[in-house]
Every structure is written in structure tokens, then in C-alpha cells.
Write a protein that holds these residues in place. Structure first.
Motif, PDB file in Angstrom:
ATOM      1  N   LYS A 132       0.832  -1.206   0.000  1.00 13.66           N
ATOM      2  CA  LYS A 132       0.000   0.000   0.000  1.00 13.66           C
ATOM      3  C   LYS A 132       0.869   1.259   0.000  1.00 13.66           C
ATOM      4  O   LYS A 132       0.523   2.276  -0.621  1.00 13.66           O
ATOM      5  N   ALA A 133       2.005   1.185   0.676  1.00  7.24           N
ATOM      6  CA  ALA A 133       2.931   2.321   0.711  1.00  7.24           C
ATOM      7  C   ALA A 133       3.834   2.378  -0.521  1.00  7.24           C
ATOM      8  O   ALA A 133       4.673   3.277  -0.625  1.00  7.24           O
ATOM      9  N   LYS A 134       3.651   1.399  -1.436  1.00  7.87           N
ATOM     10  CA  LYS A 134       4.442   1.345  -2.686  1.00  7.87           C
ATOM     11  C   LYS A 134       5.946   1.302  -2.414  1.00  7.87           C
ATOM     12  O   LYS A 134       6.759   1.893  -3.146  1.00  7.87           O
ATOM     13  N   MET A 135       6.331   0.565  -1.386  1.00  5.12           N
ATOM     14  CA  MET A 135       7.739   0.462  -1.014  1.00  5.12           C
ATOM     15  C   MET A 135       8.644  -0.107  -2.114  1.00  5.12           C
ATOM     16  O   MET A 135       9.814   0.282  -2.208  1.00  5.12           O
ATOM     17  N   PRO A 136       8.169  -1.057  -2.942  1.00  3.42           N
ATOM     18  CA  PRO A 136       9.075  -1.583  -3.972  1.00  3.42           C
ATOM     19  C   PRO A 136       9.656  -0.516  -4.893  1.00  3.42           C
ATOM     20  O   PRO A 136      10.708  -0.742  -5.494  1.00  3.42           O
ATOM     21  N   TYR A 137       8.985   0.643  -5.009  1.00  6.89           N
ATOM     22  CA  TYR A 137       9.536   1.715  -5.842  1.00  6.89           C
ATOM     23  C   TYR A 137      10.961   2.083  -5.409  1.00  6.89           C
ATOM     24  O   TYR A 137      11.798   2.445  -6.237  1.00  6.89           O
ATOM     25  N   TYR A 138      11.218   2.017  -4.097  1.00  5.78           N
ATOM     26  CA  TYR A 138      12.533   2.375  -3.591  1.00  5.78           C
ATOM     27  C   TYR A 138      13.585   1.319  -3.925  1.00  5.78           C
ATOM     28  O   TYR A 138      14.785   1.591  -3.844  1.00  5.78           O
ATOM     29  N   LEU A 139      13.132   0.118  -4.274  1.00 11.73           N
ATOM     30  CA  LEU A 139      14.051  -0.984  -4.550  1.00 11.73           C
ATOM     31  C   LEU A 139      14.412  -1.099  -6.023  1.00 11.73           C
ATOM     32  O   LEU A 139      15.475  -1.628  -6.365  1.00 11.73           O
ATOM     33  N   PHE A 140      13.545  -0.634  -6.898  1.00 12.61           N
ATOM     34  CA  PHE A 140      13.780  -0.785  -8.339  1.00 12.61           C
ATOM     35  C   PHE A 140      15.127  -0.215  -8.785  1.00 12.61           C
ATOM     36  O   PHE A 140      15.810  -0.829  -9.614  1.00 12.61           O
ATOM     37  N   PRO A 141      15.562   0.968  -8.275  1.00 11.59           N
ATOM     38  CA  PRO A 141      16.881   1.467  -8.713  1.00 11.59           C
ATOM     39  C   PRO A 141      18.018   0.508  -8.371  1.00 11.59           C
ATOM     40  O   PRO A 141      19.009   0.434  -9.107  1.00 11.59           O
ATOM     41  N   LEU A 142      17.899  -0.225  -7.262  1.00 12.33           N
ATOM     42  CA  LEU A 142      18.952  -1.157  -6.878  1.00 12.33           C
ATOM     43  C   LEU A 142      18.958  -2.396  -7.770  1.00 12.33           C
ATOM     44  O   LEU A 142      20.003  -3.031  -7.951  1.00 12.33           O
ATOM     45  N   MET A 143      17.812  -2.723  -8.334  1.00 16.13           N
ATOM     46  CA  MET A 143      17.730  -3.857  -9.249  1.00 16.13           C
ATOM     47  C   MET A 143      18.208  -3.476 -10.644  1.00 16.13           C
ATOM     48  O   MET A 143      18.523  -4.353 -11.454  1.00 16.13           O
ATOM     49  N   ASP A 144      18.279  -2.183 -10.908  1.00 11.86           N
ATOM     50  CA  ASP A 144      18.596  -1.691 -12.253  1.00 11.86           C
ATOM     51  C   ASP A 144      20.054  -1.246 -12.379  1.00 11.86           C
ATOM     52  O   ASP A 144      20.414  -0.547 -13.313  1.00 11.86           O
ATOM     53  N   ILE A 145      20.895  -1.669 -11.441  1.00 16.96           N
ATOM     54  CA  ILE A 145      22.314  -1.292 -11.453  1.00 16.96           C
ATOM     55  C   ILE A 145      23.003  -1.900 -12.671  1.00 16.96           C
ATOM     56  O   ILE A 145      22.818  -3.083 -12.975  1.00 16.96           O
ATOM     57  N   ASN A 146      23.812  -1.086 -13.358  1.00 15.98           N
ATOM     58  CA  ASN A 146      24.488  -1.536 -14.576  1.00 15.98           C
ATOM     59  C   ASN A 146      25.877  -2.114 -14.318  1.00 15.98           C
ATOM     60  O   ASN A 146      26.543  -2.550 -15.253  1.00 15.98           O
ATOM     61  N   LEU A 147      26.315  -2.101 -13.069  1.00 11.67           N
ATOM     62  CA  LEU A 147      27.651  -2.576 -12.717  1.00 11.67           C
ATOM     63  C   LEU A 147      27.557  -3.897 -11.960  1.00 11.67           C
ATOM     64  O   LEU A 147      26.501  -4.263 -11.441  1.00 11.67           O
ATOM     65  N   THR A 148      28.682  -4.587 -11.897  1.00  9.36           N
ATOM     66  CA  THR A 148      28.689  -5.898 -11.234  1.00  9.36           C
ATOM     67  C   THR A 148      29.681  -5.953 -10.073  1.00  9.36           C
ATOM     68  O   THR A 148      30.037  -7.045  -9.626  1.00  9.36           O
ATOM     69  N   ASP A 149      30.123  -4.801  -9.576  1.00  9.27           N
ATOM     70  CA  ASP A 149      30.994  -4.789  -8.406  1.00  9.27           C
ATOM     71  C   ASP A 149      30.304  -5.516  -7.254  1.00  9.27           C
ATOM     72  O   ASP A 149      29.091  -5.383  -7.069  1.00  9.27           O
ATOM     73  N   LYS A 150      31.065  -6.234  -6.472  1.00  8.51           N
ATOM     74  CA  LYS A 150      30.459  -7.096  -5.454  1.00  8.51           C
ATOM     75  C   LYS A 150      29.558  -6.337  -4.469  1.00  8.51           C
ATOM     76  O   LYS A 150      28.456  -6.806  -4.161  1.00  8.51           O
ATOM     77  N   PRO A 151      29.972  -5.175  -3.945  1.00  6.92           N
ATOM     78  CA  PRO A 151      29.067  -4.447  -3.039  1.00  6.92           C
ATOM     79  C   PRO A 151      27.739  -4.084  -3.708  1.00  6.92           C
ATOM     80  O   PRO A 151      26.675  -4.152  -3.081  1.00  6.92           O
ATOM     81  N   LEU A 152      27.794  -3.690  -4.986  1.00  8.69           N
ATOM     82  CA  LEU A 152      26.568  -3.340  -5.703  1.00  8.69           C
ATOM     83  C   LEU A 152      25.740  -4.579  -6.011  1.00  8.69           C
ATOM     84  O   LEU A 152      24.507  -4.534  -6.024  1.00  8.69           O
ATOM     85  N   GLU A 153      26.418  -5.695  -6.247  1.00  8.36           N
ATOM     86  CA  GLU A 153      25.707  -6.943  -6.503  1.00  8.36           C
ATOM     87  C   GLU A 153      24.951  -7.386  -5.250  1.00  8.36           C
ATOM     88  O   GLU A 153      23.855  -7.935  -5.340  1.00  8.36           O
TER      89      GLU A 153
END
Length: 312
Positions: A132-153
Motif C-alpha cells: 500500500k505504501a508502494k515500497m518496492p519503488y525504492y528498490l527498483f533502482p537497486l535492481m537496475d544497477i548496470n555494474l557488477t561490483d560485489k558491493p553493488l551486486e
């Protein structure tokens, strides 16, 4: 989200990606059997400005997140705790487009916050609040990362894990509809294409769970472009598995399950019949099939559905 305090929207560009305090120190200070008063104190300490106190509390909350069923409710209902958790996520945004290095390979602090969001997303009551609070919106940018560095992964994997926990049994139709309406499949695509084996597996898990519902299956098959996108991703994963010295059994099982579910729909069955997943049907993965009766069943179901198409 209008009721969130203004502090959530501060300028985080000057913040650095942070790591928890020394892993060895935190590990040796895990409290094995905390009582409810201790859990509540940890939630309060999570807000503490002294990093070690906050890290210690966060580490212990994550360690016991599957032990106390009431923890998601305590996190959600305690004043400003979810806001604090969101702030930890938002602080990572300025850093997810540039390479990040961690000398000891530990995940960023935000990863532990994502693990707490996973238990919130899974709990039947807080899941509703979460959506209801649409929390997944805050997660989408983290799923859309273009890099594969371990911390970002780690961040990608943690964010995907939140969506996966939303879809754990019993599957919530509201959660499936939310992911369909918000185009979550696009963010899973990025993880499948460049993510680690773990991120790929969680992404296909999300797809598999969506296909397990009538609405999700229809959504994935109603448009030819959407079906062929999914089919292309699954075939890329089969190629990826074939290149591994020790291919992931769980990823293979999920891919086989996705094809079995897709083949239930006549339009998808037509596409699979014309452009079959050859590597799933020949002997490429004989060793995995020998160890996985469920994957054998999915493969037989796929073949049976394809044969029914050929007979028409």
C-alpha cells in the motif's frame, strides 16, 4: 508516502556508501537467545547515531529475523523505523552508477536493511502495508544497477530478495498484480543479463512465481513481444548454465519450471513449438536431470504440451 518526514528527502549526494563495523566484532557479539525486551531495544538502538551501537542492533535483528514472527510488525509499527530503513536505501542511490570496492568483500550496511525488508515483505500483515505504501519503488533502482561490483551486486540481490519474499507461499495475488502493474519484469531482466548466479536465480524465482498464477501467466503470454523477451532470457540462462563448471541445480529447476508453465498457454506453446529450448530438451543437462525429479517432471510436461501442439 505523503506522511513520511521531510528528512527522507534530504540531499544524500555527500554521503558515502557505508559498511557495518568490524565483522568479527559483530559476529562474536551476537546474542543467541534474546527476549522480547532485547528485540525492542535493538530496534531503538538502530536509530542511534553511534555507528557501532546501530550496527550491532542491525546485525542482531538480521540474525534473528526468522526467529520471531512478530519482528516485521515491530519494525513496521515502531516510530520512524521504516523511515530510517528507507533512508539507508536512499543513501546508496548516488553510488550505484560508479564502481565500488570493498577490501574485505563484506556487503554494505544497506544490504542488512534489505534483509529486514524481506521479512516485512513476507509477513502476511505487513506485506499489505508494504504494498500500500508502494515500497518496492525504492528498490527498483537497486535492481537496475548496470555494474557488477560485489558491493553493488549485494544491493541488487537484496532488493530482488524483497520481491521474492513478497511472492513466497502462499502467493498473494495482490503482490503479483503490483509487480505486473509496475513493470517489475524489466528490472528482473537486468539481473538475468548481468547479475551474479544468485541474482539470476532470484530473478527467475520471481518470474516462476508470477507464472504460477493465472493472472501472471496471462500477463507473460498475452503479448508476443513480452513472451519472446522471457523466452530469450530463459534461453540465455540455459547457455549460461552450460558454460559453468558446476551449473546451479536450483537455477536449472526454475528455468524448467518456467517453460512448463509457459507451455500451458496456447500462444506461448506456439512460440515454444516453433523455437524450442533445445538445450533443455537434448542431453546437455543430463547430469542435473538425474539429480532433480522435479525438473524431470517439468521437462516431461513441456514435451507433452509441445506434442499436443504438434498433433493439431
Amino acid at each position: 508516502m505523503a506522511n513520511l518526514p521531510d528528512s527522507l528527502y534530504e540531499d544524500y549526494s555527500s554521503y558515502k556508501l557505508t559498511w557495518p563495523s568490524s565483522a568479527s566484532t559483530l559476529t562474536t557479539n551476537v546474542v543467541p537467545f534474546p527476549d522480547m525486551d532485547t528485540i525492542i531495544q535493538w530496534i531503538n538502538d538502530f536509530h542511534n547515531d553511534i555507528s557501532f551501537i546501530s550496527d550491532f542492533a542491525l546485525h542482531n535483528l538480521v540474525t534473528h529475523k526468522n526467529t520471531y514472527e512478530i519482528l516485521p510488525l515491530l519494525l513496521w509499527k515502531s516510530p520512524c523505523t521504516v523511515t530510517k530503513m528507507l533512508q539507508e536505501i536512499v543513501k546508496t542511490y548516488p553510488h550505484i552508477s560508479t564502481p565500488v570496492h570493498s577490501e574485505d568483500g563484506r556487503p554494505p550496511r544497506a544490504y542488512n536493511v534489505l534483509l529486514l525488508f524481506q521479512c516485512i515483505a513476507h509477513h502476511p500483515e505487513t506485506r499489505g502495508y508494504f504494498l500500500k505504501a508502494k515500497m518496492p519503488y525504492y528498490l527498483f533502482p537497486l535492481m537496475d544497477i548496470n555494474l557488477t561490483d560485489k558491493p553493488l551486486e549485494y544491493l541488487r540481490l537484496g532488493a530482488l530478495g524483497v520481491l521474492a519474499h513478497m511472492l513466497k507461499a502462499p502467493i498473494d495475488g495482490v503482490a503479483v498484480r503490483f509487480l505486473m502493474d509496475k513493470g517489475a519484469l524489466r528490472y528482473c531482466t537486468k539481473a538475468i543479463e548481468i547479475g551474479s548466479t544468485e541474482s539470476k536465480t532470484v530473478s527467475v524465482y520471481i518470474l516462476n512465481k508470477m507464472l504460477s498464477t493465472d493472472e501472471g501467466l496471462k500477463y507473460c503470454c498475452v503479448l508476443a513481444d513480452r513472451f519472446f523477451l522471457i523466452d530469450g532470457l530463459l534461453k540465455k540462462l540455459l547457455v549460461y548454465l552450460s558454460s559453468m563448471k558446476n551449473p546451479s541445480p536450483s537455477l536449472f529447476n526454475l528455468i524448467a519450471g518456467c517453460y512448463a508453465k509457459l507451455s500451458q498457454k496456447s500462444r506461448a506453446r506456439e512460440g515454444i513449438w516453433r523455437f524450442p529450448p533445445v538445450m533443455l530438451l537434448d542431453g546437455t543437462f543430463a547430469s542435473l536431470l538425474a539429480e532433480d525429479p522435479d525438473a524431470v517432471y517439468y521437462r516431461k510436461q513441456l514435451i507433452r504440451n509441445m506434442q499436443s501442439k504438434a498433433m493439431k
